[in-house]
Design an enzyme around this catalytic site. Structure first.
Site, PDB file in Angstrom:
ATOM      1  N   LYS A   1     -15.143  -1.090   5.059  1.00 59.56           N
ATOM      2  CA  LYS A   1     -14.388  -1.046   6.329  1.00 59.56           C
ATOM      3  C   LYS A   1     -15.092  -1.868   7.405  1.00 59.56           C
ATOM      4  O   LYS A   1     -14.422  -2.490   8.237  1.00 59.56           O
ATOM      5  CB  LYS A   1     -14.171   0.389   6.805  1.00 59.56           C
ATOM      6  CG  LYS A   1     -13.211   1.213   5.952  1.00 59.56           C
ATOM      7  CD  LYS A   1     -11.825   0.596   5.832  1.00 59.56           C
ATOM      8  CE  LYS A   1     -10.825   1.570   5.194  1.00 59.56           C
ATOM      9  NZ  LYS A   1      -9.555   0.898   4.829  1.00 59.56           N
TER      10      LYS A   1
ATOM     11  N   SER B   1       1.886   8.306   1.751  1.00 55.62           N
ATOM     12  CA  SER B   1       1.089   7.127   2.103  1.00 55.62           C
ATOM     13  C   SER B   1       1.269   6.752   3.576  1.00 55.62           C
ATOM     14  O   SER B   1       2.383   6.778   4.105  1.00 55.62           O
ATOM     15  CB  SER B   1       1.517   5.915   1.265  1.00 55.62           C
ATOM     16  OG  SER B   1       1.213   6.121  -0.096  1.00 55.62           O
ATOM     17  N   ILE B   2       0.163   6.355   4.198  1.00 62.59           N
ATOM     18  CA  ILE B   2       0.213   5.875   5.582  1.00 62.59           C
ATOM     19  C   ILE B   2       1.153   4.667   5.672  1.00 62.59           C
ATOM     20  O   ILE B   2       1.924   4.550   6.630  1.00 62.59           O
ATOM     21  CB  ILE B   2      -1.211   5.561   6.084  1.00 62.59           C
ATOM     22  CG1 ILE B   2      -1.989   6.880   6.279  1.00 62.59           C
ATOM     23  CG2 ILE B   2      -1.164   4.754   7.380  1.00 62.59           C
ATOM     24  CD1 ILE B   2      -3.455   6.708   6.643  1.00 62.59           C
TER      25      ILE B   2
ATOM     26  N   ASP C   1      -1.452  -6.447  -7.573  1.00 62.30           N
ATOM     27  CA  ASP C   1      -2.834  -5.981  -7.613  1.00 62.30           C
ATOM     28  C   ASP C   1      -3.602  -6.962  -6.736  1.00 62.30           C
ATOM     29  O   ASP C   1      -3.731  -8.142  -7.101  1.00 62.30           O
ATOM     30  CB  ASP C   1      -3.359  -5.980  -9.053  1.00 62.30           C
ATOM     31  CG  ASP C   1      -4.789  -5.441  -9.135  1.00 62.30           C
ATOM     32  OD1 ASP C   1      -5.551  -5.594  -8.142  1.00 62.30           O
ATOM     33  OD2 ASP C   1      -5.156  -4.884 -10.186  1.00 62.30           O
ATOM     34  N   VAL C   2      -4.102  -6.502  -5.621  1.00 69.13           N
ATOM     35  CA  VAL C   2      -4.717  -7.421  -4.642  1.00 69.13           C
ATOM     36  C   VAL C   2      -6.001  -8.081  -5.156  1.00 69.13           C
ATOM     37  O   VAL C   2      -6.507  -8.996  -4.519  1.00 69.13           O
ATOM     38  CB  VAL C   2      -4.998  -6.728  -3.283  1.00 69.13           C
ATOM     39  CG1 VAL C   2      -3.686  -6.317  -2.614  1.00 69.13           C
ATOM     40  CG2 VAL C   2      -5.942  -5.539  -3.435  1.00 69.13           C
TER      41      VAL C   2
ATOM     42  N   ALA D   1     -12.327   2.538  -3.810  1.00 65.17           N
ATOM     43  CA  ALA D   1     -13.697   2.555  -4.312  1.00 65.17           C
ATOM     44  C   ALA D   1     -13.705   3.458  -5.532  1.00 65.17           C
ATOM     45  O   ALA D   1     -12.869   4.371  -5.632  1.00 65.17           O
ATOM     46  CB  ALA D   1     -14.662   3.079  -3.256  1.00 65.17           C
TER      47      ALA D   1
ATOM     48  N   THR E   1      -3.559  12.163   2.330  1.00 66.10           N
ATOM     49  CA  THR E   1      -2.755  11.299   1.457  1.00 66.10           C
ATOM     50  C   THR E   1      -3.313  11.400   0.037  1.00 66.10           C
ATOM     51  O   THR E   1      -4.292  12.117  -0.199  1.00 66.10           O
ATOM     52  CB  THR E   1      -2.863   9.837   1.922  1.00 66.10           C
ATOM     53  OG1 THR E   1      -4.238   9.456   1.865  1.00 66.10           O
ATOM     54  CG2 THR E   1      -2.349   9.657   3.333  1.00 66.10           C
ATOM     55  N   LEU E   2      -2.710  10.625  -0.870  1.00 64.04           N
ATOM     56  CA  LEU E   2      -3.192  10.566  -2.247  1.00 64.04           C
ATOM     57  C   LEU E   2      -4.676  10.178  -2.270  1.00 64.04           C
ATOM     58  O   LEU E   2      -5.485  10.790  -2.966  1.00 64.04           O
ATOM     59  CB  LEU E   2      -2.356   9.532  -3.020  1.00 64.04           C
ATOM     60  CG  LEU E   2      -2.642   9.350  -4.512  1.00 64.04           C
ATOM     61  CD1 LEU E   2      -2.307  10.625  -5.282  1.00 64.04           C
ATOM     62  CD2 LEU E   2      -1.846   8.173  -5.057  1.00 64.04           C
TER      63      LEU E   2
ATOM     64  N   GLY F   1       0.760  -1.242   0.000  1.00 60.65           N
ATOM     65  CA  GLY F   1       0.000   0.000   0.000  1.00 60.65           C
ATOM     66  C   GLY F   1       0.788   1.288   0.000  1.00 60.65           C
ATOM     67  O   GLY F   1       0.224   2.350   0.231  1.00 60.65           O
TER      68      GLY F   1
ATOM     69  N   TYR G   1     -18.623   8.784   2.648  1.00 58.73           N
ATOM     70  CA  TYR G   1     -17.699   7.642   2.726  1.00 58.73           C
ATOM     71  C   TYR G   1     -18.370   6.399   2.109  1.00 58.73           C
ATOM     72  O   TYR G   1     -17.708   5.526   1.560  1.00 58.73           O
ATOM     73  CB  TYR G   1     -17.250   7.404   4.169  1.00 58.73           C
ATOM     74  CG  TYR G   1     -15.986   6.575   4.270  1.00 58.73           C
ATOM     75  CD1 TYR G   1     -14.796   7.029   3.691  1.00 58.73           C
ATOM     76  CD2 TYR G   1     -15.972   5.355   4.934  1.00 58.73           C
ATOM     77  CE1 TYR G   1     -13.632   6.285   3.777  1.00 58.73           C
ATOM     78  CE2 TYR G   1     -14.815   4.600   5.030  1.00 58.73           C
ATOM     79  CZ  TYR G   1     -13.651   5.066   4.451  1.00 58.73           C
ATOM     80  OH  TYR G   1     -12.494   4.319   4.536  1.00 58.73           O
TER      81      TYR G   1
END
Ligand code: NAD
Ligand code: 0WE
Length: 258
Positions: free
Chosen positions: A165, A19-20, A64-65, A96, A196-197, A13, A158
């Site tokens: 989530k 990025s986190i 790619d997950v 999403a 973040t992005l 990720g 969201y």
């Protein structure tokens, strides 16, 4: 900071320095961990390779997950790199369709509903399963994912990400039960808004930041560094009896009713 010397981890990720996942990786690397990284798509390969090189990473590979083949290959490469063992896994992936983060949740079409759940929730299950034999070989392990309050409460816009989530949060608990038998812990960090992005493109992000500043007990926003510190704790042996839980790094915002 916990000591990670001799520990080996895989980080999913990282897209860029904001990025986190990168904030987490930096803390682990500071603690002496050896880290492998995955990236999604050629567009970000160069950026991720440069970041990974800066912490002496022995493996940077595409994943790619959504693709079982990718996950299988990535864990085979990880096993090869780390002598068949893995101590921790950082899962910091979500997606999403942008259209579904604007309008009404009610209007989410079937295909884009499943896309969000596939990338943002099922990917944890698939990668935990692939990590299991490597962590068992290491005598145990720690898995960490990133979640958000929008999975527990309705946060305007969201939308389907909230449903993803909620699925992710429940998956953390069921994975914790299954993998606990092998001394593999599974936890989540629930972060407050971070630019973040994935967050920057969201209309109304500055408004959310002001709301956190006004209403959170600590009356301030968080930084990705704060997430890195909490993540380092959960991934370390200091959290040896902590599993199936969520640690909030949100200035206490989740505790409020108004
Ligand atoms: P980011 O854009 O830096 O990271 C998201 C990552 O997901 C990217 O690296 C992207 O390449 C990856 N990704 C998307 N689709 C993928 C796919 N099909 N296969 C593999 N990788 C894929 O943004 P971030 O804010 O660092 O997000 C990381 C995690 O933190 C996400 O789970 C997000 O939901 C969570 N989170 C973010 C915030 C926030 O405010 N930024 C708050 C709480 C939780
Ligand atoms: O999990 C997230 C963001 C996840 C995300 C962001 C994007 C933007 C670009 C997933 N998919 C996409 N797809 C894109 O095309 N967060 C916790 C940050 C976030 O996103 C929001 C938020 C918050 C907070 C969206 C609406 C409302 C609040």
């Amino acid at each position: 900071m916990p000591d990670f010397s001799g520990k080996r981890g895989l980080v999913l990720g990282v897209a860029n320095r904001r990025s986190i996942a990168w904030a987490i990786a930096q803390k682990l690397a500071e603690g002496g961990a050896q880290l492998a990284f995955t990236y999604q798509g050629e567009r970000i390969e160069k950026t991720v390779r440069e970041l990974a090189d800066s912490v002496g990473s022995p493996l940077v590979t595409e994943c790619d997950v959504r693709a079982d083949d990718d996950i299988e290959r990535v864990f085979a490469e990880t096993a090869e790199t780390f002598g068949g063992e893995l101590d921790f896994l950082v899962h910091s992936v979500a997606f999403a369709d942008a259209r579904d983060l604007e309008g009404r949740f009610t209007d989410t079409p079937r295909d884009r509903f499943w896309l969000a759940l596939d990338v943002s929730a099922y990917s944890l299950v698939a990668s935990a399963r692939a990590a299991e034999p490597l962590m068992e070989a290491a005598g145990g392990g720690s898995i960490l994912t990133m979640t958000y309050l929008g999975g527990e409460r309705a946060v305007p816009h969201y939308n389907v990400m909230g449903v993803a989530k909620a699925t992710l949060d429940a998956s953390v608990r069921y994975l914790a039960w299954d993998l606990g038998q092998k001394d593999i812990r599974v936890n989540a960090v629930s972060a407050g808004p971070v630019r973040t992005l994935a967050a920057r493109s969201i209309a109304g992000f500055p408004t959310m930041e002001s709301i956190v500043e006004e209403r959170s007990p600590l009356r301030r926003n968080i930084e990705s560094d704060d997430v890195g510190l909490a993540a380092a704790f959960l991934l370390s042996d200091e959290a040896r009896n902590v599993t199936g839980t969520t640690l909030y790094v949100d200035s206490g915002y989740h505790a409020m009713g108004m």
